[in-house]
Design a protein around this motif. Structure first.
Motif, PDB file in Angstrom:
ATOM      1  N   GLN A 184      -2.073   9.336  -4.535  1.00 53.41           N
ATOM      2  CA  GLN A 184      -2.755   8.154  -4.007  1.00 53.41           C
ATOM      3  C   GLN A 184      -2.311   8.012  -2.562  1.00 53.41           C
ATOM      4  OE1 GLN A 184      -2.777   4.640  -6.570  1.00 53.41           O
ATOM      5  NE2 GLN A 184      -1.565   3.613  -5.038  1.00 53.41           N
ATOM      6  N   ASP A 185      -3.254   8.109  -1.633  1.00 54.65           N
ATOM      7  CA  ASP A 185      -2.906   8.026  -0.213  1.00 54.65           C
ATOM      8  C   ASP A 185      -3.703   6.954   0.503  1.00 54.65           C
ATOM      9  OD1 ASP A 185      -1.014  10.251   0.630  1.00 54.65           O
ATOM     10  OD2 ASP A 185      -2.433  11.316  -0.656  1.00 54.65           O
ATOM     11  N   TYR A 186      -2.979   5.997   1.035  1.00 53.30           N
ATOM     12  CA  TYR A 186      -3.626   4.955   1.832  1.00 53.30           C
ATOM     13  C   TYR A 186      -3.688   5.411   3.275  1.00 53.30           C
ATOM     14  CZ  TYR A 186      -3.161   1.614  -1.978  1.00 53.30           C
ATOM     15  OH  TYR A 186      -3.277   0.968  -3.175  1.00 53.30           O
ATOM     16  N   ARG A 192       0.869  -1.185   0.000  1.00 56.97           N
ATOM     17  CA  ARG A 192       0.000   0.000   0.000  1.00 56.97           C
ATOM     18  C   ARG A 192       0.896   1.222   0.000  1.00 56.97           C
ATOM     19  NH1 ARG A 192      -2.010  -3.305   3.832  1.00 56.97           N
ATOM     20  NH2 ARG A 192      -1.203  -2.051   5.527  1.00 56.97           N
ATOM     21  N   MET A 193       1.241   1.655  -1.201  1.00 55.45           N
ATOM     22  CA  MET A 193       2.221   2.726  -1.333  1.00 55.45           C
ATOM     23  C   MET A 193       1.551   4.066  -1.568  1.00 55.45           C
ATOM     24  SD  MET A 193       5.147   3.201  -4.231  1.00 55.45           S
ATOM     25  CE  MET A 193       6.148   1.764  -3.871  1.00 55.45           C
ATOM     26  N   ASN A 194       1.805   5.013  -0.667  1.00 57.44           N
ATOM     27  CA  ASN A 194       1.358   6.370  -0.945  1.00 57.44           C
ATOM     28  C   ASN A 194       2.224   6.904  -2.070  1.00 57.44           C
ATOM     29  OD1 ASN A 194      -0.497   6.223   1.106  1.00 57.44           O
ATOM     30  ND2 ASN A 194       0.882   7.123   2.623  1.00 57.44           N
ATOM     31  N   PHE A 195       1.576   7.620  -2.966  1.00 58.91           N
ATOM     32  CA  PHE A 195       2.293   8.034  -4.167  1.00 58.91           C
ATOM     33  C   PHE A 195       1.727   9.349  -4.672  1.00 58.91           C
ATOM     34  CE2 PHE A 195       2.500   8.097  -8.837  1.00 58.91           C
ATOM     35  CZ  PHE A 195       3.875   8.002  -9.013  1.00 58.91           C
ATOM     36  N   SER A 196       2.603  10.250  -5.097  1.00 60.03           N
ATOM     37  CA  SER A 196       2.084  11.438  -5.762  1.00 60.03           C
ATOM     38  C   SER A 196       3.008  11.847  -6.894  1.00 60.03           C
ATOM     39  CB  SER A 196       1.913  12.597  -4.785  1.00 60.03           C
ATOM     40  OG  SER A 196       3.155  13.196  -4.523  1.00 60.03           O
ATOM     41  N   TRP A 249      -4.653  -1.672  10.505  1.00 60.99           N
ATOM     42  CA  TRP A 249      -4.187  -2.977  10.012  1.00 60.99           C
ATOM     43  C   TRP A 249      -3.609  -3.809  11.139  1.00 60.99           C
ATOM     44  CZ3 TRP A 249      -4.868  -5.324   5.384  1.00 60.99           C
ATOM     45  CH2 TRP A 249      -5.301  -4.526   4.312  1.00 60.99           C
ATOM     46  N   ASP A 262      -3.843   4.041   7.230  1.00 60.09           N
ATOM     47  CA  ASP A 262      -3.260   2.862   7.860  1.00 60.09           C
ATOM     48  C   ASP A 262      -4.336   1.968   8.483  1.00 60.09           C
ATOM     49  OD1 ASP A 262      -0.972   1.463   8.198  1.00 60.09           O
ATOM     50  OD2 ASP A 262      -0.597   2.205  10.235  1.00 60.09           O
TER      51      ASP A 262
END
Lengths: 470, 470
Positions: B190-192, A185-189, B250, B194
């Protein structure tokens, strides 16, 4: 016996440095590159087209030394040190602005040359095996025995390799990152700026008679033509030429849609650069070279357990305005290997710790790079900026190591991590602001005082005299 | 003659609504879905497993009415209105908190049911042709005659379609978005969080004797068990059961690694829910249902000229805590078609304007959804929250339309765009804070006054009396 097998994807600058570093620590390294060997003749021809100059500075050099002192020396033997910026104004006047306090320099180097030199070094090592024309197409991080199974496409056929760990150094559009994202679950921008770049060229001095005068302008400066909304820069090459880059809004490039408009634009904004380049060279570049986009990417975490990690542009592409992209990628390797040794080669612990601790530094340099665009194209000619630079210089001389200009910390002090540099700069900035406010207020109060004396308003004068003495 | 052919990728909720809206305005629509028809018997069996309840509220209903009043009525005929939250404490006490000021409700509806209903509607339209098991694999936005050439994989073979425009409604992991990204400099993040979710189930009341008592707890409430770090929610189904969802870090889920621990966790945190669900049902869910991740994605622009646009989750997936995901996706369609009509069906102008103007609203609701997680699992039981809710209620009754609680604006007022709701709430919040401060300060001053009277400190008392009277 080796400590295990590491696959490194991407035999660019950071990939090669990572390969050398892992090999040095006792790992067997498989280095994969999707393109052909960049030293083959047809690739050299291709590369010369995008000669993009780099500036290697202290963080990069520190990493090269960390691997091998002689490697660092080899690299530094073919650079052009740049001690200062040279700011060109509209009239062609040139003003030099030192980078460091004590003559420190960043070093202009040709990307292709550096890549070839690193590959030559890689070739000497028995424990590094390099595979060109191998394109990563699939990664299975759950292979038997806790291993990683990688599928590459080579000459149209799939080839499988099993390794202990995968290191992705495959650039801003990293395939490794994409494979990682399916498992983490990678945060990415990803943020584009609304500006593009175009590579231009300043030929060697046509009137040159000796080796000393082959450059038309100083080779030991990074030349900037700051024009607020856009700018031109130029870095010297060893052959007397300069690689120049124009940065401007996309809209600006789109509006330059005829030869007349292009030349008119240069006549108006960069008359001295126009003379240095020549009309034909400029038009040639505008017609043949692509416009590049400028993007920052951030992500976290960078790893999947001890199975996979991404470094360099794959993990943090940044806009080029702090000259730290490659230097930061090299530093990634040094930081990673240091953590690996600290953790006694427990690779999972190492990758986890790297993701946890490295993130703040990478976010810092990505943001600093973005902010530096405004500085380069606009602030360098503002009085506030020059005043701040002066105050910084004075305080740095007075307080020595306790006060360091931001540029010094980022470019010349690899012992100060990026996030720490930002933290210190925030504090310093607040202090400078107070000083400036104090000076300004004193000046205002002084003026009111004089005015009140002149008007013989004794009440105001008394009040202010008192206050001023506090 | 039609206005042109639009391909819509994704026959989920938003894709169907978009198909109906474009058809209504005179377009020929090709609707593509990578999966089989969700109304086929084997698909119904699959779907029932992930029954995920939705709450359709004013923005969603407004869009359905925009397409067809009768369609809206059909949908509303099979919902369970929820006028309030029901907060369950540790002792099993239940406290109801109204959603609206005037009994407004959000409506529990089964996702699969709604999707089937929309597909039935799509089937009636002559100008919509639906293709199941068609997976988009390539998009060529530079096809001849300014058209868009799409390649789908169907039964292992490629099939090509040429259309005028492509609308991507293919969800959070959108293929259309990926194709768009290759052609547009798209900012993307994209932000997950926790936290994960797990679907649970409350069976119908086993002691039921009539249609009225088939639900064990009120069907007209959205039930919440807020436990600060985690929470449980439940929405009623028409058959007397409830779909419940547990949201927790999680780590929390990972620690519940035995039946004893799971039941122990429920005994300690959700004793009344444990009774409602039964131990076997809970364990069944924990063993069989996957843990889902929670992600926000933001991007901009949403389009490539008039060639392609993304809507719904493809453009803005959000965490589910404001119950706005689907409602916002439906609103996308209404907003887009309104702009299309305003621009006299100039599709390029429409897409460009949509990207420019819609972004601020989408960013607002994505952030509001994220913030609402804290509200649901934590704030709803805090005194500050309840006080604020009370003050809000009073001011709303006094100032009518000029003062609206945030929840009301978001859920019940489709005429107020999301970003406008946030703007108004920011102002309201500042006013409420001043009121609260005033009340608090007055109270403190009052207390000091009393204390000073008691201690006969006349100086303080005089000073404070004066100040208090100001």
């Amino acid at each position: 016996m080796t400590k295990g097998t590491v696959a490194i994807v991407g035999a660019g600058l950071v990939g090669c440095v990572a390969a050398l570093a892992f090999e040095k620590k006792g790992y067997k390294v498989l280095l994969f590159e999707s393109r052909p060997d960049c030293r083959s003749p047809d690739q050299i021809a291709k590369y010369s087209f995008r000669s993009i100059n780099l500036a290697v500075s202290a963080r990069g050099i520190e990493t090269l030394r960390f691997i091998d002192d002689k490697l660092a020396e080899k690299v530094l033997a073919n650079v052009l040190p740049m001690h200062a910026r040279m700011v060109h104004d509209l009239k062609g006047n040139q003003v030099s602005q030192d980078y460091g306090l004590n003559g420190e320099a960043i070093n202009s180097i040709d990307r292709a040359y550096l890549n070839r030199l690193l590959l030559d070094e890689v070739d000497i090592k028995n424990n590094i095996k390099t595979y060109y024309n191998h394109k990563l197409v699939a990664s299975d991080f759950e292979a038997e025995g806790g291993r990683v199974m990688l599928t590459f496409e080579h000459e149209g056929k799939p080839i499988i390799f099993e390794v202990d760990s995968l290191v992705g150094a495959d650039g801003a559009y990293s395939t490794t990152r994409k494979h990682l994202q399916r498992n983490v679950r990678m945060n990415f921008s990803q943020d584009y700026i609304d500006h593009a770049y175009l590579e231009l060229y300043i030929p060697p001095n046509p009137a040159s008679v000796s080796n000393e005068d082959k450059w038309s302008i100083s080779p030991n400066h990074l030349h900037i033509w700051p024009r607020h909304a856009f700018m031109l820069i130029a870095l010297a090459n060893l052959d007397g030429s300069f690689t120049s880059t124009m940065f401007a809004p996309w809209k600006c490039f789109e509006e330059l849609d005829s030869d007349d408009k292009i030349i008119g634009f240069f006549e108006q904004n960069f008359p001295d650069a126009l003379k240095l380049m020549g009309k034909d060279t400029i038009l040639n570049s505008f017609h043949q070279n692509p416009r590049g986009s400028l993007v920052s990417t951030k992500c976290n975490p960078y790893n999947l357990a001890g199975k996979c990690i991404i470094i360099g542009d794959a993990a943090h592409s940044m806009v080029p305005f702090y000259g730290q992209g490659m230097n930061c990628g090299f530093e990634d390797v040094r930081v990673l290997i240091n953590i690996l040794e600290k953790n006694e080669f427990n690779i999972q612990q190492t990758y986890d710790e790297y993701s946890m601790t490295r993130n703040k530094d990478l976010l810092s340099i990505i943001d600093l790079s973005m902010n530096n665009y405004t500085e380069m194209r606009h602030s360098v000619v503002s009085n506030t900026y020059l005043l701040r630079k002066k105050i910084d210089g004075i305080l740095a001389r007075v307080f020595k190591n306790k006060w360091l200009p931001l540029y010094t910390m980022v470019s010349f002090r690899p012992d100060i991590m990026y996030s720490e540099a930002v933290r210190r700069e925030t504090r310093q900035k607040a202090i400078v602001r107070s000083i400036v406010n104090l000076v300004q207020n004193s000046a205002i109060i002084g003026l009111v005082l004089i005015a009140s004396r002149l008007t013989r308003s004794t009440i105001i004068s008394k009040f202010l005299s008192k206050w001023f003495k506090r």
